[in-house]
Design a protein around this motif. Structure first.
Motif, PDB file in Angstrom:
ATOM      1  N   LYS A  90    -108.304 -35.581  -7.224  1.00 36.31           N
ATOM      2  CA  LYS A  90    -108.424 -34.545  -6.154  1.00 36.31           C
ATOM      3  C   LYS A  90    -106.679 -34.296  -5.861  1.00 36.31           C
ATOM      4  CE  LYS A  90    -112.792 -35.048  -5.252  1.00 36.31           C
ATOM      5  NZ  LYS A  90    -113.759 -34.016  -5.634  1.00 36.31           N
ATOM      6  N   THR A  91    -106.602 -32.971  -5.392  1.00 31.53           N
ATOM      7  CA  THR A  91    -105.310 -32.474  -5.080  1.00 31.53           C
ATOM      8  C   THR A  91    -105.219 -32.414  -3.485  1.00 31.53           C
ATOM      9  OG1 THR A  91    -104.912 -31.393  -7.073  1.00 31.53           O
ATOM     10  CG2 THR A  91    -103.553 -30.758  -5.495  1.00 31.53           C
ATOM     11  N   ILE A  92    -104.080 -33.100  -3.148  1.00 27.27           N
ATOM     12  CA  ILE A  92    -103.913 -33.146  -1.572  1.00 27.27           C
ATOM     13  C   ILE A  92    -102.642 -32.557  -1.080  1.00 27.27           C
ATOM     14  CG2 ILE A  92    -103.903 -34.375   0.685  1.00 27.27           C
ATOM     15  CD1 ILE A  92    -106.164 -36.207  -0.557  1.00 27.27           C
ATOM     16  N   ALA A  93    -102.793 -31.621  -0.112  1.00 30.43           N
ATOM     17  CA  ALA A  93    -101.526 -31.063   0.667  1.00 30.43           C
ATOM     18  C   ALA A  93    -101.411 -31.461   1.918  1.00 30.43           C
ATOM     19  CB  ALA A  93    -101.423 -29.508   0.471  1.00 30.43           C
ATOM     20  N   LEU A  94    -100.556 -32.171   2.542  1.00 32.43           N
ATOM     21  CA  LEU A  94    -100.641 -32.873   3.774  1.00 32.43           C
ATOM     22  C   LEU A  94     -99.861 -32.130   4.678  1.00 32.43           C
ATOM     23  CD1 LEU A  94    -100.348 -36.793   3.043  1.00 32.43           C
ATOM     24  CD2 LEU A  94    -102.376 -35.558   3.560  1.00 32.43           C
ATOM     25  N   GLY A 127     -96.897 -30.113  -2.146  1.00 31.50           N
ATOM     26  CA  GLY A 127     -96.110 -29.827  -0.890  1.00 31.50           C
ATOM     27  C   GLY A 127     -95.448 -30.716  -0.103  1.00 31.50           C
ATOM     28  N   ARG A 128     -94.500 -31.421  -0.942  1.00 31.56           N
ATOM     29  CA  ARG A 128     -93.587 -32.099  -0.255  1.00 31.56           C
ATOM     30  C   ARG A 128     -92.566 -30.903   0.507  1.00 31.56           C
ATOM     31  NH1 ARG A 128     -91.791 -37.529  -1.922  1.00 31.56           N
ATOM     32  NH2 ARG A 128     -93.805 -38.317  -2.685  1.00 31.56           N
ATOM     33  N   TRP A 129     -91.923 -31.326   1.306  1.00 29.59           N
ATOM     34  CA  TRP A 129     -90.936 -30.558   2.351  1.00 29.59           C
ATOM     35  C   TRP A 129     -89.526 -31.143   2.507  1.00 29.59           C
ATOM     36  CZ3 TRP A 129     -91.490 -25.462   3.253  1.00 29.59           C
ATOM     37  CH2 TRP A 129     -90.948 -24.934   4.462  1.00 29.59           C
ATOM     38  N   PRO A 130     -88.626 -30.401   2.509  1.00 28.87           N
ATOM     39  CA  PRO A 130     -87.258 -31.100   2.811  1.00 28.87           C
ATOM     40  C   PRO A 130     -87.094 -31.324   4.438  1.00 28.87           C
ATOM     41  CG  PRO A 130     -87.097 -28.454   2.028  1.00 28.87           C
ATOM     42  CD  PRO A 130     -88.461 -28.999   2.011  1.00 28.87           C
ATOM     43  N   PHE A 147     -90.067 -34.848   3.221  1.00 28.34           N
ATOM     44  CA  PHE A 147     -91.197 -35.495   3.767  1.00 28.34           C
ATOM     45  C   PHE A 147     -92.380 -35.345   2.777  1.00 28.34           C
ATOM     46  CE2 PHE A 147     -89.098 -33.569   7.556  1.00 28.34           C
ATOM     47  CZ  PHE A 147     -88.954 -34.903   8.169  1.00 28.34           C
ATOM     48  N   VAL A 148     -93.388 -36.139   2.873  1.00 28.56           N
ATOM     49  CA  VAL A 148     -94.413 -36.132   1.967  1.00 28.56           C
ATOM     50  C   VAL A 148     -95.288 -34.954   2.208  1.00 28.56           C
ATOM     51  CG1 VAL A 148     -94.544 -38.703   1.475  1.00 28.56           C
ATOM     52  CG2 VAL A 148     -95.674 -37.808   3.271  1.00 28.56           C
TER      53      VAL A 148
END
Ligand SMILES: Cc1cc2nc3c(=O)[nH]c(=O)nc-3n(C[C@H](O)[C@H](O)[C@H](O)COP(=O)(O)O)c2cc1C
Length: 178
Positions: A90-94, A127-130, A147-148
């Motif tokens: 499964k692919t997850i974007a938080l 979808g990690r984010w700076p 950020f995760v």
């Protein structure tokens, strides 16, 4: 059935609003309407190939419902079973909402908690984010200088939300096959 689910928890409705915005921006038959986690079982989550999952941080850096009472808007019922579930493949974007001025020492910690829970369950993350553009002391959602997942602060930086959302969605969209 849609391949991508959008799941959220919320106390005062801000995370629900963002979940709806994500749904509208993605605008695809392959994406299901946002579902509140309190209406969702682990089996429901596992129906999807991809998940976009959002949560506010409440209490002292807690997931809603884990150490604070927020009227049933809760992860509590399913967290135990989530850790035992198999999300491999499964692919997850938080995404996480928090308040960097009010809670600089626990900024969006619930995002870090969700990451740990779904990591244990074997999921793959996108979808990690700076962390650039946020001011806080500490966050368990940080891994190095990222950020995760996407971090939004509707309490102090609401004017940045639309551009952050559209940039993030542009990144994750192709990774979700949309
Ligand atoms: C009681 C309470 C505790 C909070 N604790 C935190 C916290 O520890 N860390 C943080 O980043 N934000 C914290 N916040 C801010 C919320 O996460 C933020 O306002 C969020 O946008 C609320 O989203 P919602 O409307 O979907 O519930 C807290 C807010 C409240 C009301």
């Amino acid at each position: 059935m849609a391949k991508t689910g959008i799941i959220f928890a919320t106390d005062t409705g801000k995370t629900r609003k963002i979940a709806k915005q994500i749904y509208q921006i993605l605008d695809s038959e392959d994406v299901a309407k946002p579902i509140n986690i309190n209406r969702c079982s682990v089996a429901d989550l596992l129906e999807f190939d991809n998940l976009i999952i959002g949560t506010p941080t409440l209490g002292e850096g807690a997931l809603p419902g884990l150490s604070v009472d927020c009227e049933g808007e809760s992860w509590e019922e399913i967290v135990g079973s989530l850790e035992e579930a198999d999300f491999s493949g499964k692919t997850i974007a938080l995404f996480g909402l928090g308040d960097q001025e009010g809670y600089p020492d626990e900024f969006v910690d619930a995002l870090g908690e969700l990451y740990d829970i779904f990591s244990t369950a074997g999921a793959t993350f996108i979808g990690r984010w700076p962390n650039k553009g946020y001011q806080f002391n500490s966050s368990t959602a940080l891994d190095g200088d990222q950020f995760v997942g996407l971090v939004l602060d509707q309490d102090n930086q609401a004017s940045l939300t639309d551009s952050r959302l559209s940039e993030w969605i542009n990144i994750i969209k192709p990774q979700l096959g949309l």
